[in-house]
Write an enzyme that holds these catalytic residues in place. Structure first.
Site, PDB file in Angstrom:
ATOM      1  N   ASP A 150     -13.923  -1.659  10.962  1.00  0.00           N
ATOM      2  CA  ASP A 150     -14.068  -1.612   9.498  1.00  0.00           C
ATOM      3  C   ASP A 150     -15.470  -2.049   9.065  1.00  0.00           C
ATOM      4  O   ASP A 150     -16.209  -2.664   9.829  1.00  0.00           O
ATOM      5  CB  ASP A 150     -13.019  -2.541   8.858  1.00  0.00           C
ATOM      6  CG  ASP A 150     -11.603  -2.058   9.121  1.00  0.00           C
ATOM      7  OD1 ASP A 150     -11.353  -0.860   8.888  1.00  0.00           O
ATOM      8  OD2 ASP A 150     -10.770  -2.866   9.576  1.00  0.00           O
ATOM      9  N   LYS A 153      -4.489   3.784   6.219  1.00  0.00           N
ATOM     10  CA  LYS A 153      -5.046   4.309   7.474  1.00  0.00           C
ATOM     11  C   LYS A 153      -4.841   5.814   7.562  1.00  0.00           C
ATOM     12  O   LYS A 153      -3.799   6.318   7.147  1.00  0.00           O
ATOM     13  CB  LYS A 153      -4.326   3.674   8.668  1.00  0.00           C
ATOM     14  CG  LYS A 153      -4.613   2.222   8.847  1.00  0.00           C
ATOM     15  CD  LYS A 153      -3.832   1.662  10.019  1.00  0.00           C
ATOM     16  CE  LYS A 153      -3.968   0.156  10.057  1.00  0.00           C
ATOM     17  NZ  LYS A 153      -3.402  -0.489   8.845  1.00  0.00           N
ATOM     18  N   ASP A 210      -9.275   2.832   8.475  1.00  0.00           N
ATOM     19  CA  ASP A 210      -8.702   2.287   7.250  1.00  0.00           C
ATOM     20  C   ASP A 210      -9.654   2.654   6.112  1.00  0.00           C
ATOM     21  O   ASP A 210     -10.821   2.240   6.131  1.00  0.00           O
ATOM     22  CB  ASP A 210      -8.581   0.759   7.386  1.00  0.00           C
ATOM     23  CG  ASP A 210      -7.209   0.284   6.992  1.00  0.00           C
ATOM     24  OD1 ASP A 210      -6.776   0.622   5.876  1.00  0.00           O
ATOM     25  OD2 ASP A 210      -6.581  -0.432   7.805  1.00  0.00           O
ATOM     26  N   CYS A 250      -5.708 -18.628  12.717  1.00  0.00           N
ATOM     27  CA  CYS A 250      -5.572 -17.852  13.963  1.00  0.00           C
ATOM     28  C   CYS A 250      -5.849 -18.754  15.169  1.00  0.00           C
ATOM     29  O   CYS A 250      -6.534 -19.762  15.046  1.00  0.00           O
ATOM     30  CB  CYS A 250      -6.581 -16.712  13.983  1.00  0.00           C
ATOM     31  SG  CYS A 250      -6.437 -15.592  12.585  1.00  0.00           S
ATOM     32  N   ARG A 280       0.818  -1.215   0.000  1.00  0.00           N
ATOM     33  CA  ARG A 280       0.000   0.000   0.000  1.00  0.00           C
ATOM     34  C   ARG A 280       0.851   1.264   0.000  1.00  0.00           C
ATOM     35  O   ARG A 280       0.461   2.287  -0.533  1.00  0.00           O
ATOM     36  CB  ARG A 280      -0.861   0.024   1.271  1.00  0.00           C
ATOM     37  CG  ARG A 280      -2.305  -0.308   1.066  1.00  0.00           C
ATOM     38  CD  ARG A 280      -3.090  -0.078   2.352  1.00  0.00           C
ATOM     39  NE  ARG A 280      -3.197  -1.271   3.144  1.00  0.00           N
ATOM     40  CZ  ARG A 280      -4.091  -2.225   2.951  1.00  0.00           C
ATOM     41  NH1 ARG A 280      -4.972  -2.092   1.987  1.00  0.00           N
ATOM     42  NH2 ARG A 280      -4.125  -3.297   3.706  1.00  0.00           N
ATOM     43  N   ARG A 338     -10.575  -9.356   8.258  1.00  0.00           N
ATOM     44  CA  ARG A 338     -10.335 -10.359   7.205  1.00  0.00           C
ATOM     45  C   ARG A 338     -11.220 -11.581   7.447  1.00  0.00           C
ATOM     46  O   ARG A 338     -10.807 -12.707   7.186  1.00  0.00           O
ATOM     47  CB  ARG A 338      -8.856 -10.756   7.152  1.00  0.00           C
ATOM     48  CG  ARG A 338      -7.950  -9.626   6.761  1.00  0.00           C
ATOM     49  CD  ARG A 338      -6.566 -10.067   6.282  1.00  0.00           C
ATOM     50  NE  ARG A 338      -5.811  -8.881   5.898  1.00  0.00           N
ATOM     51  CZ  ARG A 338      -4.776  -8.388   6.588  1.00  0.00           C
ATOM     52  NH1 ARG A 338      -4.349  -9.007   7.658  1.00  0.00           N
ATOM     53  NH2 ARG A 338      -4.167  -7.293   6.185  1.00  0.00           N
ATOM     54  N   CYS A 384     -12.012 -13.885  15.765  1.00  0.00           N
ATOM     55  CA  CYS A 384     -12.700 -12.712  16.302  1.00  0.00           C
ATOM     56  C   CYS A 384     -13.843 -12.394  15.344  1.00  0.00           C
ATOM     57  O   CYS A 384     -13.602 -12.180  14.151  1.00  0.00           O
ATOM     58  CB  CYS A 384     -11.732 -11.533  16.380  1.00  0.00           C
ATOM     59  SG  CYS A 384     -10.127 -11.972  17.085  1.00  0.00           S
ATOM     60  N   CYS A 423     -13.547  -9.560  12.779  1.00  0.00           N
ATOM     61  CA  CYS A 423     -12.268  -9.500  12.051  1.00  0.00           C
ATOM     62  C   CYS A 423     -12.402  -8.824  10.685  1.00  0.00           C
ATOM     63  O   CYS A 423     -13.307  -9.134   9.917  1.00  0.00           O
ATOM     64  CB  CYS A 423     -11.730 -10.922  11.855  1.00  0.00           C
ATOM     65  SG  CYS A 423     -10.222 -10.962  10.863  1.00  0.00           S
TER      66      CYS A 423
HETATM   67  S1  SF4 Z   1      -8.614 -10.154  14.208  1.00  0.00           S
HETATM   68 FE1  SF4 Z   1      -8.802 -11.608  12.525  1.00  0.00          FE
HETATM   69  S2  SF4 Z   1      -6.684 -12.010  11.902  1.00  0.00           S
HETATM   70 FE2  SF4 Z   1      -6.612 -11.147  13.977  1.00  0.00          FE
HETATM   71  S3  SF4 Z   1      -6.662 -12.909  15.367  1.00  0.00           S
HETATM   72 FE3  SF4 Z   1      -8.766 -12.198  15.137  1.00  0.00          FE
HETATM   73  S4  SF4 Z   1      -9.570 -13.492  13.489  1.00  0.00           S
HETATM   74 FE4  SF4 Z   1      -7.330 -13.628  13.362  1.00  0.00          FE
END
Ligand code: SF4
Length: 352
Positions: free
Chosen positions: A279, A323, A316, A110, A97, A119, A114, A117
């Site tokens: 996000d 960011k 972001d 992971c 970026r 992603r 989360c 997340c």
């Molecule tokens: S925020 Fe996303 S990338 Fe980070 S630990 Fe949690 S699930 Fe995994």
């Protein structure tokens, strides 16, 4: 090494709705199956032990990892790739970026998943490690660009790589002479502190390039004794630590919680770095906080916390534009004089 051998997972981690139900963590709802299908489940024993079983629906630890029926509600503003990783990925595993730095994502696995997340559509047990050929192509991309000063290992969680595999990757990066800084972003010391072993520390140190370590931590209760011990081991090994926190509704969107969290991080030798505005991730509207609320919280923190404990509040920009700090602002708009607001809300005049 095959991808299956590239990382290790904790056996006692809860990974199914049934397992969460057995622990009394679920609020019954027919939409839960769809929520669980939209993202993998993982809740480590360390995080489970921190949950208040009397009211898991409102517990700030449980809310981060236990699927919620609200995840099935997707608004038109929400995106599959909210920070535009794909638009800035010239080679698999690399996001480029800014001219002087790249992200390198060796795997998408992971220790926990989360629910908010950024992603969330990439991470999960299917998000295996880059193949040897893909990793070599990613390293070749970095080697060929002397302007790249820093590489940020992210994912997924890079500490899910087996220590030997992580050591090999760090050695390959360390051998690139123009790389001055290697940064690792991880949730491991917080959610699975037992992974911070001698073997892992040996993989991390010593380095020619300077190693920085970013820890993702959202609530002061996450900093229990095992986590503080893991952070101390990293700090004692000479690794500078910085903290990343996501501002999350019902988890840390109040000044008391943020105050305690930032103080706890500093006393654990973790410098608060970013407070991330959540996000536009699909199915995460229940976690989102209005920007104005985030700015008001930051203003309140400014008046009560040491500068050492202040993170920068960042957003972001969707589309891969990076960011930006989003305030609050302390300079008033006057053509003749600067109007400066102090930490307690009083305005002062200052010559231009
Ligand atoms: S925020 Fe996303 S990338 Fe980070 S630990 Fe949690 S699930 Fe995994």
């Amino acid at each position: 090494m095959t991808p299956a051998a590239a990382y290790v997972t904790a056996a006692m981690t809860l990974r199914t709705l049934k397992a969460l139900e057995r622990e009394g963590l679920l609020t019954p709802d027919p939409r839960l199956a769809a929520a669980a299908q939209s993202m993998a489940i993982a809740l480590t024993p360390e995080m489970l032990a921190l949950i208040d079983r009397a009211d898991p629906a409102r517990d700030p630890i449980a809310r981060q990892f236990v699927p919620n029926a609200a995840e099935t509600e997707v608004s038109p503003d929400e995106l599959a790739d909210p920070i535009g990783d794909e638009a800035r990925s010239p080679v698999k595993g690399i996001v480029h970026r800014y001219p002087d730095r790249v992200l390198l994502k060796p795997l998408h696995v992971c220790p926990v998943y989360c629910r908010f997340c950024f992603r969330r559509e990439k991470v999960g047990p299917g998000g295996e490690a880059l193949s040897a050929t893909e990793l070599e192509a990613a390293l070749a991309y970095i080697r060929a660009r002397p302007e790249i000063w820093e590489v940020i290992l992210t994912g997924g969680d890079p500490l899910m790589l087996a220590p030997r595999r992580l050591a090999e990757l760090l050695a390959a990066l360390d051998a690139i002479p123009h790389l001055a800084v290697i940064r690792i972003h991880s949730r491991v010391p917080i959610v699975d502190p037992g992974r911070v072993t001698d073997e892992l520390l040996a993989a991390l140190t010593p380095r020619r390039a300077t190693l920085w370590f970013g820890v993702h931590c959202n609530h002061p209760r996450e900093l229990g004794a095992p986590t503080r011990a893991a952070l101390a081991r990293l700090a004692d090994a000479g690794i500078p630590l910085m903290g990343q926190t996501v501002l999350l509704a019902g988890i840390n969107d109040d000044v008391e919680t943020l105050d305690q969290l930032m103080r706890a991080l500093v006393t654990a030798r973790v410098k608060p770095y970013y407070l991330h505005h959540p996000d536009l991730v699909r199915g995460t509207g229940h976690f989102r906080v209005p920007v104005e609320r985030g700015r008001a919280l930051m203003k309140a923190l400014r008046g009560r916390l040491s500068g050492l404990a202040q993170p920068t509040y960042v957003l972001d920009v969707p589309g891969g534009h990076g960011k930006v700090p989003i305030g609050p602002a302390y300079l008033g708009d006057d053509p003749d004089v600067l109007l400066i607001e102090d930490a307690f809300g009083e305005r002062h005049r200052y010559p231009r």
